[in-house]
Design a protein around this motif. Structure first.
Motif, PDB file in Angstrom:
ATOM      1  N   TYR A 167      -2.526   3.940   2.234  1.00 31.19           N
ATOM      2  CA  TYR A 167      -1.311   3.645   2.987  1.00 31.19           C
ATOM      3  C   TYR A 167      -1.355   2.201   3.466  1.00 31.19           C
ATOM      4  O   TYR A 167      -2.420   1.557   3.444  1.00 31.19           O
ATOM      5  CB  TYR A 167      -1.117   4.606   4.158  1.00 31.19           C
ATOM      6  CG  TYR A 167      -2.187   4.561   5.227  1.00 31.19           C
ATOM      7  CD1 TYR A 167      -2.058   3.728   6.353  1.00 31.19           C
ATOM      8  CD2 TYR A 167      -3.317   5.363   5.137  1.00 31.19           C
ATOM      9  CE1 TYR A 167      -3.038   3.697   7.329  1.00 31.19           C
ATOM     10  CE2 TYR A 167      -4.294   5.346   6.116  1.00 31.19           C
ATOM     11  CZ  TYR A 167      -4.153   4.502   7.214  1.00 31.19           C
ATOM     12  OH  TYR A 167      -5.128   4.471   8.195  1.00 31.19           O
ATOM     13  N   VAL A 168      -0.212   1.673   3.865  1.00 33.91           N
ATOM     14  CA  VAL A 168      -0.099   0.260   4.216  1.00 33.91           C
ATOM     15  C   VAL A 168       0.345   0.119   5.664  1.00 33.91           C
ATOM     16  O   VAL A 168       1.299   0.784   6.093  1.00 33.91           O
ATOM     17  CB  VAL A 168       0.900  -0.467   3.288  1.00 33.91           C
ATOM     18  CG1 VAL A 168       1.055  -1.929   3.705  1.00 33.91           C
ATOM     19  CG2 VAL A 168       0.436  -0.364   1.835  1.00 33.91           C
ATOM     20  N   VAL A 169      -0.345  -0.742   6.401  1.00 33.43           N
ATOM     21  CA  VAL A 169       0.073  -1.132   7.751  1.00 33.43           C
ATOM     22  C   VAL A 169       0.645  -2.542   7.628  1.00 33.43           C
ATOM     23  O   VAL A 169      -0.093  -3.496   7.352  1.00 33.43           O
ATOM     24  CB  VAL A 169      -1.088  -1.112   8.741  1.00 33.43           C
ATOM     25  CG1 VAL A 169      -0.632  -1.570  10.124  1.00 33.43           C
ATOM     26  CG2 VAL A 169      -1.700   0.293   8.823  1.00 33.43           C
ATOM     27  N   PRO A 170       1.960  -2.714   7.788  1.00 31.68           N
ATOM     28  CA  PRO A 170       2.565  -4.027   7.548  1.00 31.68           C
ATOM     29  C   PRO A 170       2.189  -5.048   8.616  1.00 31.68           C
ATOM     30  O   PRO A 170       1.859  -4.692   9.750  1.00 31.68           O
ATOM     31  CB  PRO A 170       4.063  -3.726   7.574  1.00 31.68           C
ATOM     32  CG  PRO A 170       4.191  -2.492   8.399  1.00 31.68           C
ATOM     33  CD  PRO A 170       2.956  -1.684   8.151  1.00 31.68           C
ATOM     34  N   ALA A 171       2.258  -6.303   8.223  1.00 33.81           N
ATOM     35  CA  ALA A 171       2.014  -7.387   9.172  1.00 33.81           C
ATOM     36  C   ALA A 171       3.099  -7.394  10.240  1.00 33.81           C
ATOM     37  O   ALA A 171       4.257  -7.047   9.979  1.00 33.81           O
ATOM     38  CB  ALA A 171       1.975  -8.721   8.439  1.00 33.81           C
ATOM     39  N   ILE A 172       2.717  -7.771  11.435  1.00 36.74           N
ATOM     40  CA  ILE A 172       3.679  -7.940  12.523  1.00 36.74           C
ATOM     41  C   ILE A 172       4.132  -9.398  12.508  1.00 36.74           C
ATOM     42  O   ILE A 172       3.326 -10.315  12.657  1.00 36.74           O
ATOM     43  CB  ILE A 172       3.040  -7.585  13.881  1.00 36.74           C
ATOM     44  CG1 ILE A 172       2.629  -6.110  13.892  1.00 36.74           C
ATOM     45  CG2 ILE A 172       4.001  -7.889  15.026  1.00 36.74           C
ATOM     46  CD1 ILE A 172       1.852  -5.698  15.130  1.00 36.74           C
ATOM     47  N   GLY A 173       5.409  -9.619  12.278  1.00 35.09           N
ATOM     48  CA  GLY A 173       5.902 -10.980  12.133  1.00 35.09           C
ATOM     49  C   GLY A 173       5.695 -11.475  10.716  1.00 35.09           C
ATOM     50  O   GLY A 173       5.787 -10.706   9.752  1.00 35.09           O
ATOM     51  N   THR A 174       5.393 -12.754  10.576  1.00 35.35           N
ATOM     52  CA  THR A 174       5.215 -13.357   9.255  1.00 35.35           C
ATOM     53  C   THR A 174       3.908 -12.909   8.616  1.00 35.35           C
ATOM     54  O   THR A 174       2.850 -12.978   9.240  1.00 35.35           O
ATOM     55  CB  THR A 174       5.223 -14.891   9.372  1.00 35.35           C
ATOM     56  OG1 THR A 174       6.454 -15.311   9.971  1.00 35.35           O
ATOM     57  CG2 THR A 174       5.094 -15.536   7.991  1.00 35.35           C
ATOM     58  N   VAL A 179      -5.179  -7.632   3.233  1.00 31.51           N
ATOM     59  CA  VAL A 179      -6.554  -7.143   3.354  1.00 31.51           C
ATOM     60  C   VAL A 179      -6.647  -5.734   2.777  1.00 31.51           C
ATOM     61  O   VAL A 179      -5.776  -4.889   3.035  1.00 31.51           O
ATOM     62  CB  VAL A 179      -7.020  -7.134   4.831  1.00 31.51           C
ATOM     63  CG1 VAL A 179      -8.257  -6.257   5.021  1.00 31.51           C
ATOM     64  CG2 VAL A 179      -7.311  -8.555   5.290  1.00 31.51           C
ATOM     65  N   ALA A 180      -7.673  -5.496   1.981  1.00 32.36           N
ATOM     66  CA  ALA A 180      -8.007  -4.155   1.521  1.00 32.36           C
ATOM     67  C   ALA A 180      -9.049  -3.588   2.477  1.00 32.36           C
ATOM     68  O   ALA A 180     -10.149  -4.130   2.589  1.00 32.36           O
ATOM     69  CB  ALA A 180      -8.554  -4.193   0.096  1.00 32.36           C
ATOM     70  N   ALA A 181      -8.691  -2.520   3.190  1.00 39.01           N
ATOM     71  CA  ALA A 181      -9.576  -1.918   4.182  1.00 39.01           C
ATOM     72  C   ALA A 181     -10.098  -0.585   3.649  1.00 39.01           C
ATOM     73  O   ALA A 181      -9.317   0.345   3.422  1.00 39.01           O
ATOM     74  CB  ALA A 181      -8.844  -1.699   5.499  1.00 39.01           C
ATOM     75  N   VAL A 201      -2.284  -4.719   5.851  1.00 39.91           N
ATOM     76  CA  VAL A 201      -3.525  -3.982   5.618  1.00 39.91           C
ATOM     77  C   VAL A 201      -3.264  -2.792   4.703  1.00 39.91           C
ATOM     78  O   VAL A 201      -2.455  -1.913   5.030  1.00 39.91           O
ATOM     79  CB  VAL A 201      -4.143  -3.497   6.941  1.00 39.91           C
ATOM     80  CG1 VAL A 201      -5.503  -2.846   6.681  1.00 39.91           C
ATOM     81  CG2 VAL A 201      -4.288  -4.657   7.932  1.00 39.91           C
ATOM     82  N   HIS A 202      -3.937  -2.768   3.570  1.00 36.71           N
ATOM     83  CA  HIS A 202      -3.899  -1.630   2.659  1.00 36.71           C
ATOM     84  C   HIS A 202      -5.142  -0.788   2.933  1.00 36.71           C
ATOM     85  O   HIS A 202      -6.268  -1.209   2.623  1.00 36.71           O
ATOM     86  CB  HIS A 202      -3.880  -2.100   1.206  1.00 36.71           C
ATOM     87  CG  HIS A 202      -2.644  -2.845   0.824  1.00 36.71           C
ATOM     88  ND1 HIS A 202      -1.698  -2.339  -0.047  1.00 36.71           N
ATOM     89  CD2 HIS A 202      -2.172  -4.068   1.219  1.00 36.71           C
ATOM     90  CE1 HIS A 202      -0.715  -3.212  -0.183  1.00 36.71           C
ATOM     91  NE2 HIS A 202      -0.972  -4.268   0.574  1.00 36.71           N
ATOM     92  N   VAL A 203      -4.955   0.379   3.534  1.00 35.86           N
ATOM     93  CA  VAL A 203      -6.072   1.253   3.908  1.00 35.86           C
ATOM     94  C   VAL A 203      -6.377   2.182   2.742  1.00 35.86           C
ATOM     95  O   VAL A 203      -5.534   2.997   2.346  1.00 35.86           O
ATOM     96  CB  VAL A 203      -5.753   2.050   5.181  1.00 35.86           C
ATOM     97  CG1 VAL A 203      -6.956   2.899   5.596  1.00 35.86           C
ATOM     98  CG2 VAL A 203      -5.363   1.105   6.319  1.00 35.86           C
ATOM     99  N   LEU A 204      -7.589   2.068   2.190  1.00 39.54           N
ATOM    100  CA  LEU A 204      -7.992   2.793   0.993  1.00 39.54           C
ATOM    101  C   LEU A 204      -8.978   3.911   1.334  1.00 39.54           C
ATOM    102  O   LEU A 204      -9.749   3.787   2.288  1.00 39.54           O
ATOM    103  CB  LEU A 204      -8.650   1.845  -0.012  1.00 39.54           C
ATOM    104  CG  LEU A 204      -7.774   0.945  -0.881  1.00 39.54           C
ATOM    105  CD1 LEU A 204      -6.966  -0.024  -0.040  1.00 39.54           C
ATOM    106  CD2 LEU A 204      -8.645   0.166  -1.864  1.00 39.54           C
TER     107      LEU A 204
END
Length: 375
Positions: A167-174, A179-181, A201-204
């Motif tokens: 799943y992906v946690v999007p950046a806040i702002g720009t 990052v692959a986590a 952040v792409h959480v793997l």
């Protein structure tokens, strides 16, 4: 309703049922945090552990819907001295006891947690069971059941607590970086801290391959905290070694540090009773600064404190050390953009002395991008 806590060495504590009624087994450990019990209970690193709260009164602020570090409570059981009778906080939605019941977490209250903590400090963390209701039987029978349970040493738990799907946690702002986590038991606050700094952040899953990691075209790779014995985590170690070979900026915390230690050729070992709480003093040896930090680990890396070590990936040194007992709390490579810490810089519910480590990670990624552009 009566409840009984039985330790594997035969020590017995009798109290009252707290949370769900029934039976549970796990490793008895103590946590010294005066606050933040909701974050503790939902931290996947506490999987298969019966957590003893050293603070005498627990539950004053109830349970809200915002502070969970994961989708569920992970502790195997909960031990408190004096549970709050009525929670009082403007964000509270229900009592701690009600949440424990709804998630089936068996606990015990009304025991001398100071005596229990002193016992665990002297004898070490050990297997235990909490029994209440119809589960209570003769002490000899309960002790036998406790001694049948597996030890934490040798436990492979990171895949049990990891996400099953990316799943992906999007950046806040720009958005600045990707990052692959690798999720070995990640807390929700960790990708949030990176997102605050413009990181997508792409959480793997813990089972992710190196091909999965680089499929997201990462600017950096992160290995999270998690439960269990790092000596069992051969797959994450092999993935980390592949990342080290490529020279991608890399950051690891807690279990992630232990994985880095193994990848570099260091050993790991089980601490007598571990570090758990939000008041552990750590010195950053690169700056001399002492930080008050949040910890949750029962294993540590066996690396030399007094010299730089040669590894297959260049020179490595210890960057942080616990001032209580000299345990290695940070590592870095001198020839590659790689570092780790043994504690929790995301620190929900605090303290926030170590938040700069996320800035250090983004700085490494920024430098790598600039060098790539020049090259």
């Amino acid at each position: 309703m009566t409840a009984v806590l039985v330790l594997e060495d035969g020590r017995v504590f009798r109290g009252r049922a707290y949370g769900a009624v029934g039976v549970t087994f796990g490793e008895a450990v103590f946590c010294t945090g005066m606050t933040g019990y909701q974050e503790t209970l939902t931290d996947p690193s506490y999987a298969r552990q019966i957590v003893v709260a050293t603070a005498p009164q627990i539950g004053n602020t109830g349970w809200n819907d915002e502070d969970d570090e994961s989708a569920r409570i992970w502790v195997a059981g909960y031990v408190v001295r004096d549970p709050a009778r009525v929670p009082s906080n403007w964000r509270s939605r229900r009592s701690l006891d009600e949440e424990l019941v709804s998630q089936g977490v068996v606990g015990i209250s009304g025991i001398d947690t100071r005596a229990l903590t002193r016992h665990l400090r002297e004898r070490g963390a050990m297997r235990a069971g909490v029994f209440s209701g119809e589960a209570i039987a003769a002490e000899a029978e309960l002790l036998a059941r406790v001694r049948e349970q597996p030890h934490m040493k040798g436990a492979n738990l990171c895949e049990e607590v990891s996400t099953k799907e990316t799943y992906v946690v999007p950046a806040i702002g720009t958005k600045r970086f990707t990052v692959a986590a690798v999720d070995l038991g990640i807390k929700g606050m960790t990708p949030h801290r990176m997102a605050e700094r413009g990181v997508e952040v792409h959480v793997l899953p813990a089972t992710a391959t190196v091909e999965d990691v680089y499929a997201v075209d990462p600017d950096g790779v992160f290995f999270s905290n998690g439960p269990g014995d790092p000596e069992t985590a051969d797959h994450p170690v092999s993935v980390m070694r592949a990342v080290l070979e490529r020279g991608t900026p890399l950051f690891g915390i807690c279990f992630g540090q232990q994985i880095l230690g193994r990848a570099l050729g260091f050993g790991t070992y089980k601490l007598k009773y571990g570090h758990r709480g939000i008041n552990q003093p750590v010195q950053d040896r690169t700056t001399g600064k002492v930080e008050v930090t949040a910890h949750n680990h029962g294993f540590a890396v066996d690396a030399p404190l007094d010299r730089v070590s040669d590894t297959p990936y260049g020179r490595a040194e210890v960057t942080h050390v616990c001032l209580n007992d000299g345990v290695v709390e940070g590592l870095r490579l001198l020839d590659r953009p790689v570092f780790s810490v043994q504690y929790h810089p995301e620190a929900g519910a605090g303290p926030h002395d170590a938040a700069y480590l996320f800035d250090r990670f983004t700085s490494l990624m920024n430098t790598a991008l600039m060098e790539s552009a020049r090259g």
